[in-house]
Design a protein around this motif. Sequence first.
Motif, mmCIF file in Angstrom:
data_model
loop_
_atom_site.group_PDB
_atom_site.id
_atom_site.type_symbol
_atom_site.label_atom_id
_atom_site.label_comp_id
_atom_site.label_asym_id
_atom_site.label_seq_id
_atom_site.Cartn_x
_atom_site.Cartn_y
_atom_site.Cartn_z
ATOM 1 N N TRP A 75 1.429 -2.928 7.457
ATOM 2 C CA TRP A 75 1.255 -3.592 6.159
ATOM 3 C C TRP A 75 1.928 -4.971 6.136
ATOM 4 O O TRP A 75 1.900 -5.665 5.115
ATOM 5 C CB TRP A 75 1.875 -2.775 5.027
ATOM 6 C CG TRP A 75 1.351 -1.382 4.891
ATOM 7 C CD1 TRP A 75 0.185 -0.873 5.392
ATOM 8 C CD2 TRP A 75 1.969 -0.303 4.176
ATOM 9 N NE1 TRP A 75 0.042 0.444 5.031
ATOM 10 C CE2 TRP A 75 1.121 0.814 4.299
ATOM 11 C CE3 TRP A 75 3.158 -0.178 3.444
ATOM 12 C CZ2 TRP A 75 1.424 2.058 3.708
ATOM 13 C CZ3 TRP A 75 3.463 1.042 2.863
ATOM 14 C CH2 TRP A 75 2.595 2.141 3.000
ATOM 15 N N MET B 166 5.223 4.370 4.525
ATOM 16 C CA MET B 166 3.954 4.634 5.217
ATOM 17 C C MET B 166 3.572 6.125 5.266
ATOM 18 O O MET B 166 2.456 6.495 4.920
ATOM 19 C CB MET B 166 4.052 4.065 6.632
ATOM 20 C CG MET B 166 2.841 4.236 7.486
ATOM 21 S SD MET B 166 1.566 3.038 7.177
ATOM 22 C CE MET B 166 2.128 1.557 7.951
ATOM 23 N N THR C 55 0.324 7.747 3.393
ATOM 24 C CA THR C 55 -0.769 8.204 4.262
ATOM 25 C C THR C 55 -1.119 9.663 3.973
ATOM 26 O O THR C 55 -2.285 10.061 4.006
ATOM 27 C CB THR C 55 -0.370 8.024 5.745
ATOM 28 O OG1 THR C 55 0.112 6.692 5.906
ATOM 29 C CG2 THR C 55 -1.535 8.213 6.665
ATOM 30 N N GLN D 97 -3.201 9.681 0.851
ATOM 31 C CA GLN D 97 -4.572 9.197 1.120
ATOM 32 C C GLN D 97 -5.420 10.355 1.649
ATOM 33 O O GLN D 97 -6.550 10.562 1.233
ATOM 34 C CB GLN D 97 -4.553 8.082 2.181
ATOM 35 C CG GLN D 97 -4.113 6.728 1.662
ATOM 36 C CD GLN D 97 -4.067 5.721 2.807
ATOM 37 O OE1 GLN D 97 -3.226 5.799 3.696
ATOM 38 N NE2 GLN D 97 -4.975 4.770 2.788
ATOM 39 N N ASP E 117 -3.381 -1.248 -3.105
ATOM 40 C CA ASP E 117 -4.646 -0.995 -2.404
ATOM 41 C C ASP E 117 -4.869 -1.922 -1.215
ATOM 42 O O ASP E 117 -5.649 -1.604 -0.326
ATOM 43 C CB ASP E 117 -5.830 -1.171 -3.374
ATOM 44 C CG ASP E 117 -6.084 0.093 -4.181
ATOM 45 O OD1 ASP E 117 -5.233 1.002 -4.128
ATOM 46 O OD2 ASP E 117 -7.115 0.166 -4.876
ATOM 47 N N HIS F 64 -3.256 0.205 1.337
ATOM 48 C CA HIS F 64 -3.742 1.587 1.495
ATOM 49 C C HIS F 64 -4.774 1.893 0.423
ATOM 50 O O HIS F 64 -4.497 1.836 -0.748
ATOM 51 C CB HIS F 64 -2.568 2.568 1.397
ATOM 52 C CG HIS F 64 -1.512 2.188 0.397
ATOM 53 N ND1 HIS F 64 -1.724 2.231 -0.962
ATOM 54 C CD2 HIS F 64 -0.255 1.743 0.557
ATOM 55 C CE1 HIS F 64 -0.629 1.840 -1.585
ATOM 56 N NE2 HIS F 64 0.287 1.514 -0.691
ATOM 57 N N PRO G 80 -6.364 4.935 7.370
ATOM 58 C CA PRO G 80 -5.042 4.402 7.051
ATOM 59 C C PRO G 80 -4.758 3.179 7.923
ATOM 60 O O PRO G 80 -5.202 3.137 9.081
ATOM 61 C CB PRO G 80 -4.081 5.534 7.419
ATOM 62 C CG PRO G 80 -4.887 6.671 7.877
ATOM 63 C CD PRO G 80 -6.334 6.280 7.929
ATOM 64 N N GLN G 81 -4.052 2.210 7.385
ATOM 65 C CA GLN G 81 -3.713 1.000 8.163
ATOM 66 C C GLN G 81 -2.417 1.224 8.931
ATOM 67 O O GLN G 81 -1.461 1.765 8.377
ATOM 68 C CB GLN G 81 -3.551 -0.190 7.212
ATOM 69 C CG GLN G 81 -4.869 -0.681 6.678
ATOM 70 C CD GLN G 81 -4.741 -1.541 5.435
ATOM 71 O OE1 GLN G 81 -5.552 -1.419 4.539
ATOM 72 N NE2 GLN G 81 -3.736 -2.406 5.367
#
Length: 377
Positions: free
Chosen positions: A214, A273, A277, A280, A226, A229, A210-211
């Motif tokens: 953003w 977020m 997440t 994901q 995308d 994420h 996960p980043q």
Amino acid sequence: MWPGVLGIHITTVRIGALMSRAEMADLLLNQCARLGIRISWNTHIVDFDEDVSAGKGVAVGADGRRYEADVVVAADGLGSRSLRLTIGENVRAVSTGYVIYRGSVSTKDLENATVLKEYLQQNPRPEIRLSTGHNIHIVLTMYQRGVAFAITLPDNQRGTAMESWSSTVPVEQLLQSIPDGDKLDPLVLDLLNHLPERGVIEWKLCMRNPQAKWTSQGGHVVQVGDSAHSFIPTSGSGATMALEDSLSLAECLRLGGKNDIPSGAKVHELLRMQRVTLLQRLGIVVRSLLHSEDLESIKRAPKNMTQGKWLWSHRADAYATANYQKAKEHLEGKSTFENTNLPPGHVPEQWTLEGEVEREKQGRTVDLRANGDWSIN
Ligand SMILES: Cc1cc2nc3c(=O)[nH]c(=O)nc-3n(C[C@H](O)[C@H](O)[C@H](O)COP(=O)(O)OP(=O)(O)OC[C@H]3O[C@@H](n4cnc5c(N)ncnc54)[C@H](O)[C@@H]3O)c2cc1C
């Protein structure tokens, strides 16, 4: 349901309507035309930039042109060129060890697929069928206008698959790589035998961490979908999250106003977020259940793929309207803020791809559904 592998067919909820990617793209394109939004085709973006003092984000074209705006939305998918501005580096893609074969066909082009045609005539409602077995799972999606398939197999055939919608393989090659390929669900077989030329897309399934961010430092470049994420298909949510992002970002920017673009972008990130997440991670957990050696895990996987009410009933724009101010105050250090777009009672957990890979290696499973209310209704 075919010999040699375990067949599970799930129909969990009644599906109201289904739409193909092409139909969705067409719908969005028409809306742009209706609103007079200009589209510049064949414009390859090679970099993003921002000028905080001027309050501008910039997308840089391959021909050197600089597209400037109060806010630039980087929606360029996996491996976005904007990562340099947000997290400062590219996100490493780790292979899952699997490849997914995808295809989607209009029923108009399936005139000779008699088994499928008869089935669709007798079953007019949209349907998604999932079949799983050792190291394979197949999703067949059928509705009156189209049929789509997704077949996931180990990536030990050629090792040349890419993350690309234009990388195709001949159907004969796909059938050869499926154990007992001639004994597949008759509907899948009929579809595969009547696919148009270049009808099988081969996509290498990769996972990414996960980043942490953003948005760019100054908030004038923001990633959605995308590019912010990455999802693997077993989450069943990648495109949905991209659409939710767009609704949320638009509303946050509206509420922030032209004079406070950075807050609009950063509040959007805060609101989205944790929800994204979690999903994901769900994709990674379900993939490992589906491809487990253990039959009980495989049987549990379809249940884990069903979408709880917290997910399907969410309105990302309404959520942004209701929570914008509180989230902004939190970012300004004035108050605490807790997201409520998660399963009720859910306690957010930090996770990393490395941790998930290690867990799988050790044969440990995780039940995300034990954390909060994931019920369907
Ligand atoms: C095999 C597979 C199955 C999936 N199944 C599902 C599913 O069942 N349900 C679900 O919800 N999601 C699913 N997903 C996920 C879903 O496809 C993605 O999450 C979704 O497409 C993300 O949309 P996006 O607009 O952010 O990115 P993309 O769809 O990747 O769009 C990015 C766009 O940016 C353009 N672009 C890229 N680079 C540049 C550049 N440098 N300059 C200019 N333009 C550029 C691309 O051409 C593309 O048009 C699946 C994904 C895969 C790979």
